[in-house]
Scaffold this active site. Structure first.
Site, mmCIF file in Angstrom:
data_model
loop_
_atom_site.group_PDB
_atom_site.id
_atom_site.type_symbol
_atom_site.label_atom_id
_atom_site.label_comp_id
_atom_site.label_asym_id
_atom_site.label_seq_id
_atom_site.Cartn_x
_atom_site.Cartn_y
_atom_site.Cartn_z
ATOM 1 N N GLU A 41 -107.921 15.883 -15.970
ATOM 2 C CA GLU A 41 -107.661 17.330 -15.904
ATOM 3 C C GLU A 41 -108.052 17.994 -17.220
ATOM 4 O OE1 GLU A 41 -103.846 17.326 -12.838
ATOM 5 O OE2 GLU A 41 -103.532 17.922 -14.924
ATOM 6 N N ASN A 91 -79.863 38.313 -21.332
ATOM 7 C CA ASN A 91 -79.229 37.029 -21.028
ATOM 8 C C ASN A 91 -80.331 35.982 -21.003
ATOM 9 O OD1 ASN A 91 -78.025 34.764 -20.190
ATOM 10 N ND2 ASN A 91 -77.121 35.585 -18.328
ATOM 11 N N SER A 138 -90.613 25.549 -28.109
ATOM 12 C CA SER A 138 -90.527 25.471 -26.645
ATOM 13 C C SER A 138 -90.233 24.044 -26.223
ATOM 14 C CB SER A 138 -91.860 25.902 -26.028
ATOM 15 O OG SER A 138 -91.894 25.532 -24.654
ATOM 16 N N GLU A 184 -95.921 24.887 -29.752
ATOM 17 C CA GLU A 184 -96.805 23.762 -29.408
ATOM 18 C C GLU A 184 -96.733 22.650 -30.441
ATOM 19 O OE1 GLU A 184 -100.651 25.577 -29.338
ATOM 20 O OE2 GLU A 184 -100.129 26.887 -27.673
ATOM 21 N N ARG A 208 -79.628 32.738 -22.203
ATOM 22 C CA ARG A 208 -78.882 31.549 -22.635
ATOM 23 C C ARG A 208 -79.423 30.285 -21.958
ATOM 24 N NH1 ARG A 208 -73.503 34.657 -21.559
ATOM 25 N NH2 ARG A 208 -74.274 34.279 -19.472
ATOM 26 N N GLY A 231 -89.357 29.102 -24.787
ATOM 27 C CA GLY A 231 -90.052 29.475 -26.023
ATOM 28 C C GLY A 231 -90.416 30.949 -26.007
ATOM 29 N N SER A 232 -90.748 31.460 -24.831
ATOM 30 C CA SER A 232 -91.082 32.885 -24.706
ATOM 31 C C SER A 232 -89.876 33.744 -25.094
ATOM 32 C CB SER A 232 -91.484 33.215 -23.268
ATOM 33 O OG SER A 232 -92.545 32.398 -22.860
ATOM 34 N N HIS A 237 -76.262 39.017 -24.114
ATOM 35 C CA HIS A 237 -75.922 40.424 -23.828
ATOM 36 C C HIS A 237 -75.687 41.297 -25.060
ATOM 37 C CE1 HIS A 237 -75.253 38.935 -19.736
ATOM 38 N NE2 HIS A 237 -74.496 38.000 -20.263
ATOM 39 N N HIS A 291 -93.877 19.084 -23.001
ATOM 40 C CA HIS A 291 -93.980 19.250 -24.457
ATOM 41 C C HIS A 291 -93.442 17.980 -25.145
ATOM 42 C CE1 HIS A 291 -94.628 23.844 -24.972
ATOM 43 N NE2 HIS A 291 -95.166 23.418 -23.853
HETATM 44 C C1 LIG Z 1 -97.962 29.218 -28.570
HETATM 45 C C2 LIG Z 1 -96.961 29.331 -27.468
HETATM 46 N N1 LIG Z 1 -95.975 30.249 -27.574
HETATM 47 C C3 LIG Z 1 -95.039 30.392 -26.616
HETATM 48 C C4 LIG Z 1 -95.046 29.582 -25.494
HETATM 49 C C5 LIG Z 1 -94.010 29.810 -24.432
HETATM 50 O O1 LIG Z 1 -93.116 28.758 -24.284
HETATM 51 P P1 LIG Z 1 -92.298 28.637 -22.889
HETATM 52 O O2 LIG Z 1 -93.245 28.102 -21.888
HETATM 53 O O3 LIG Z 1 -91.183 27.688 -23.218
HETATM 54 O O4 LIG Z 1 -91.803 29.985 -22.556
HETATM 55 C C6 LIG Z 1 -96.041 28.618 -25.337
HETATM 56 C C7 LIG Z 1 -96.054 27.728 -24.155
HETATM 57 O O5 LIG Z 1 -96.277 26.556 -24.260
HETATM 58 C C8 LIG Z 1 -97.039 28.497 -26.338
HETATM 59 O O6 LIG Z 1 -98.048 27.618 -26.210
#
Ligand SMILES: Cc1ncc(COP(=O)(O)O)c(C=O)c1O
Length: 406
Positions: free
Chosen positions: A338, A249, A186, A165, A251, A55-56, A218, A191
């Site tokens: 937790e 990269n 993500s 999320e 992918r 997701g990042s 790339h 998840h």
């Molecule tokens: C709001 C939000 N953005 C981005 C991400 C990043 O996702 P990932 O962990 O797949 O990189 C998260 C992680 O859960 C998130 O909560």
């Protein structure tokens, strides 16, 4: 009994799908990725879905594509301001900074936990150098696309959706985040749908999707739907090594997509299970000093307004909530439940932000973010929780509310 925040979510059937890929010898991005992308686009009701490795990375790729499209005028320029929420995930904020954009923080809304759209509107009215809003649909809650579309109409800004999320959440029959230029998802483990690590981008814009396909690989033209157009004018370059955008990269692998395809078949069931967990816990703590943030969405069961409950955000509603929170968390942890902060808490108070953000406002400028950080916490709502675990969670939260009230 343990109530974890996260569970692997992998079932034997998913592991068999992964096994088939490993045995096939086709490991890097290929036909499973393509199929998963088609299936995700259909599920979300969007035209294109581009899978990446997290997701990042999805957030990073979206901003890269907005800044440096393969053709036409960039949607954003370095130095443009982007509205972001004061409670955020770091990799919603980092790519804004990393790519030379300027994050403009806005407080969050106490009820939705998303950026406060009224304050966002006020900022946009005053400052025409704000060119985009990066909205997080938080914890499984879909933010109303009509409110976002109003901002687009009024201020001609880009809406970028972080839906990492909130897979499975809808509003007015539309999946969260499917308005605006693009939305990130993500598939990190635990998840709603997991591919172990993984993510992707939904968009209705064909060229944008093609640029994302280049950016994740790339910058090359190979996987684009318009590759043949590019290959008509090679200017001495080799078609297999034609680079039409900047890139990384990022992918995904076939094994991730195969697991994703197996999981997607049951996504509606997973989300329904999370809704029932949230409702049962809500019933256990109704009329106590604990409440689930987002409970208002229980007033209707229509799909048009449905929450997919990534985790359960619990608020201590007494005036001294911030003082008693540490002992509440200690008690819950001591019996195996937790807990964690609401995302990062007020993101402005993180050491990395304080070091970078010489010109950024003080964390106290965002009182709701601070209040939520101090009075609220998250517990697990994973669809793998058993009936006994859900009962235990509800009863324990009820018990803690009675101790707090004494
Ligand atoms: C709001 C939000 N953005 C981005 C991400 C990043 O996702 P990932 O962990 O797949 O990189 C998260 C992680 O859960 C998130 O909560």
């Amino acid at each position: 009994m343990k109530i974890p925040l996260a569970s692997s979510g992998l079932r034997p059937i998913d592991i068999q799908a992964a096994d088939r890929v490993l045995n096939s010898g086709f490991l890097t991005m290929g036909k499973n990725v393509k199929e998963f992308e088609n299936e995700m686009a259909e599920y979300l009701g969007c035209k294109h879905f581009v899978m990446v490795n997290s997701g990042s990375s999805a957030n990073l790729a979206i901003l890269e594509a907005l800044l440096r499209p393969s053709s036409g005028i960039p949607y954003l320029l370095p130095g443009d301001k982007v509205l972001v929420p004061a409670i955020a995930w770091p990799t919603t904020i980092w790519p804004v900074l990393q790519l030379g954009l300027v994050p403009e923080f806005v407080d969050i809304d106490e009820e939705t936990l998303a950026i406060d759209l009224k304050q966002a509107d006020e900022k946009l009215a005053k400052d025409r150098s704000i060119k985009a809003i990066f909205i997080i649909h938080p914890m499984g809650r879909a933010i109303d696309h009509k409110l976002l579309e109003n901002l687009v109409t009024k201020y001609k800004i880009q809406v970028i959706n972080d839906v990492c999320e909130s897979l499975g959440s809808f509003i007015d029959g539309k999946h969260a985040g499917t308005s605006g230029i693009a939305s990130s998802f993500s598939f990190y483990f635990s998840h709603h749908l997991t591919t172990m690590e993984g993510g992707g981008i939904a968009t209705d814009n064909g060229q944008f999707a093609d640029d994302l396909r280049s950016i994740r690989s790339h910058g090359w033209s190979r996987d684009r739907t318009d590759a043949s157009e590019w290959h008509k004018n090679l200017q001495g370059n080799d078609a297999k090594f034609l680079f039409v955008t900047t890139g990384y990269n990022i992918r995904p692998m076939e094994i991730q997509a195969a697991i994703g395809r197996s999981q997607l078949k049951d996504l509606d069931f997973f989300v329904e299970k999370r809704r029932s967990i949230a409702e049962r816990v809500k019933n256990s703590i109704d009329n106590t000093c604990l409440s689930i943030i987002g409970s208002d969405t229980f007033s209707t069961f229509e799909k048009s307004k449905s929450h997919s409950w990534m985790l359960l955000p619990i608020r201590i509603t007494t005036a001294t909530g911030h003082l008693i929170k540490p002992s509440v968390l200690d008690f819950l942890e001591s019996i195996g439940i937790e807990t964690r902060p609401v995302l990062t808490g007020n993101f402005l108070s993180q050491p990395s932000m304080q070091r970078i953000g010489k010109n950024l406002p003080h964390p106290d400028s965002f009182p709701i973010a601070t209040y939520i950080s101090n009075s609220s916490f998250l517990v697990g709502a994973h669809h793998d929780l058993s009936d006994e675990q859900v009962n235990f969670l509800g009863e324990s939260l009820n018990e803690v509310s009675r101790i707090v009230a004494q």
